[in-house]
Enzyme design. Sequence first.
Site, mmCIF file in Angstrom:
data_model
loop_
_atom_site.group_PDB
_atom_site.id
_atom_site.type_symbol
_atom_site.label_atom_id
_atom_site.label_comp_id
_atom_site.label_asym_id
_atom_site.label_seq_id
_atom_site.Cartn_x
_atom_site.Cartn_y
_atom_site.Cartn_z
ATOM 1 N N ASN A 174 0.847 -1.190 0.000
ATOM 2 C CA ASN A 174 0.000 0.000 0.000
ATOM 3 C C ASN A 174 0.885 1.243 0.000
ATOM 4 O O ASN A 174 1.824 1.339 0.798
ATOM 5 C CB ASN A 174 -0.872 0.041 1.260
ATOM 6 C CG ASN A 174 -1.598 1.378 1.426
ATOM 7 O OD1 ASN A 174 -2.591 1.628 0.749
ATOM 8 N ND2 ASN A 174 -1.092 2.238 2.292
ATOM 9 N N GLU A 175 0.611 2.146 -0.877
ATOM 10 C CA GLU A 175 1.352 3.418 -0.949
ATOM 11 C C GLU A 175 2.846 3.180 -0.731
ATOM 12 O O GLU A 175 3.477 3.820 0.130
ATOM 13 C CB GLU A 175 0.784 4.439 0.048
ATOM 14 C CG GLU A 175 -0.635 4.845 -0.290
ATOM 15 C CD GLU A 175 -1.138 6.114 0.410
ATOM 16 O OE1 GLU A 175 -0.474 6.610 1.329
ATOM 17 O OE2 GLU A 175 -2.214 6.593 0.005
ATOM 18 N N TYR A 244 -7.229 11.862 -2.574
ATOM 19 C CA TYR A 244 -7.949 12.593 -1.523
ATOM 20 C C TYR A 244 -8.068 14.054 -1.959
ATOM 21 O O TYR A 244 -7.125 14.611 -2.515
ATOM 22 C CB TYR A 244 -7.198 12.515 -0.193
ATOM 23 C CG TYR A 244 -7.257 11.134 0.434
ATOM 24 C CD1 TYR A 244 -8.389 10.702 1.111
ATOM 25 C CD2 TYR A 244 -6.174 10.258 0.343
ATOM 26 C CE1 TYR A 244 -8.442 9.440 1.696
ATOM 27 C CE2 TYR A 244 -6.227 8.996 0.923
ATOM 28 C CZ TYR A 244 -7.362 8.596 1.595
ATOM 29 O OH TYR A 244 -7.422 7.344 2.166
ATOM 30 N N GLU A 306 -8.591 4.169 -2.501
ATOM 31 C CA GLU A 306 -8.773 5.151 -1.419
ATOM 32 C C GLU A 306 -9.152 6.469 -2.082
ATOM 33 O O GLU A 306 -8.423 6.958 -2.952
ATOM 34 C CB GLU A 306 -7.496 5.337 -0.603
ATOM 35 C CG GLU A 306 -7.184 4.163 0.300
ATOM 36 C CD GLU A 306 -5.978 4.402 1.201
ATOM 37 O OE1 GLU A 306 -5.749 5.550 1.629
ATOM 38 O OE2 GLU A 306 -5.262 3.413 1.457
HETATM 39 O O1 AHR Z 1 -6.850 6.510 4.789
HETATM 40 C C1 AHR Z 1 -5.822 7.007 5.595
HETATM 41 C C2 AHR Z 1 -4.450 6.789 4.994
HETATM 42 O O2 AHR Z 1 -4.345 7.518 3.808
HETATM 43 C C3 AHR Z 1 -4.133 5.383 4.552
HETATM 44 O O3 AHR Z 1 -3.672 4.594 5.581
HETATM 45 C C4 AHR Z 1 -3.058 5.598 3.539
HETATM 46 O O4 AHR Z 1 -3.029 4.576 2.579
HETATM 47 C C5 AHR Z 1 -3.384 6.951 2.953
HETATM 48 O O5 AHR Z 1 -2.277 7.768 2.913
#
Ligand code: AHR
Length: 506
Positions: A174-175, A244, A306
């Site tokens: 992840n990331e 995001y 996400e």
């Molecule tokens: O959703 C919060 C965080 O955001 C997650 O753990 C990460 O993958 C992202 O940076």
Amino acid sequence: MVHNVKLNVFPAVKGSRVSKYLYSQFIEHIGRCVYPGIWVGKNSRIDNYEGIRKDVVSALKKLKIPVIRWPGGCFADTYHWMDGVGVPEKRPARYNHWWNQPENNAFGTDEFMKFCGLIESKPYLACNLATGSIKESCDWVEYCNSTQKTEITRMRIENGHEEPYNVQFWGIGNENWGCGGNFVPEYYADNYRRFATFIRKTLGEQGRLIACGANVDDLEWNERVLAAMRKRTRLMDYLSIHVYHRRYFWKVQPERGNCNDLDFTEQDYYNMIASVGWMEEFIQSSIGLVTAYSHYGHQIGIILDEWGTWYKNAVNENGMYQQNTLMDAIYTAASFHTFHHCGEKLFMTNMAQAINVLQALILTKGDRMVTTPTYHIFEMFMPHRDNTNIATVVDNNPELILPHGKSTEMLSISSTFNESRGELHVSVVNQSLDTNIEADIDICDGKKWVIVNMRRLTSDDIHDHNTFDEPEKVFPMDLGVDNPVLNRVSFPSKSVTTITFKCTKK
Ligand code: AHR
């Protein structure tokens, strides 16, 4: 201000299918998402199914969430699944490194599977690539999916689960460009190739492997990972990306930055609308790249695993808790329209995170629970799932001027057709804060369609939200269909409307 438009829907002009997986979710061991958002323990005074809270299950079950991703997020690359299986009292307590909180491992693989079963979702597991081993991930696949008699499956059976869980979706890391190890793309791709080789073998061809793609703006990561996967892209079924909203704010207004959940201006609202277009650009560019690298009959898709709003006041110290207003709802509805229009290459999206963290569907406080405006959009959009996109053309759709030289159309629309039910679904977001719109809707196929259902989510103020004391402040209303044949509908400012049409005569 009122503005008149004509909305022409063309059932015969068909596009791609709307994957139900676009309506998926994500949960992580962060803040109060899992504890106590889901898990309260068997001895809790809060009603529970062997430790899993009943109120949350019943609310989520109504949404028929197709897939839930777990255990992270950044947490995934520190998680060792064996810590979370077996006799609860013997499970080790660990330090949750990223989110600076204790992890008692009460909610592990079997509890997650039970949760998925209760809400009727499919699991999507994220393997630990950064601090775990290939063996650990393969053992996890074996624990979840194998029917062979092995030491690992014996553990599962001893833990009360004779039947395998048949988990189909597996993420590898992840990331990894950030919290997952700060890798360079080529190093990640090398590791991905190693992990995927063995996981694929254990998992079989039905399983789906998901590689870590970029955060918004970082197309270079995607490109370099894909390039390094050359001749081995068959090991990758999907590339996952993250978006995001806050990054858009940082980009377009670095001096002003992000806004708060309840404290935001009109400019912040319109930036939020602009960020939907910016997200679409990134998704489309990522689709372009995976398409270019798909070959030998193997198509790579995109999973946005996400996404959502992340406000300035949602920080580690408060467990990334934020409220959720009508703005979140409008952002979600407009984003779903974008996802519908991205085509089948965008296979899944997982909003972050279902309970008590970031753009949550549900907030809890002790034994109380409230559903957010975002929850209601998920619910209102359910009829779109698995339908076929159909064309809609709006005459006279006003231009909505957005900050930083951007603009978009005031009405954001998606129309889909459900062949088996003989229904047309049209959802309309009026993104303006002050202009009401009157629309004549014409279903352009020479047949007689009537409105059988119409619902709306709006409120007096864009900051309105639901609280434990006022849980239905922002709640969808059923609109009477007084004159269904007329097909003249008003779309008030800052509202989301869903309409169902049925055909009466040929
Ligand atoms: O959703 C919060 C965080 O955001 C997650 O753990 C990460 O993958 C992202 O940076």
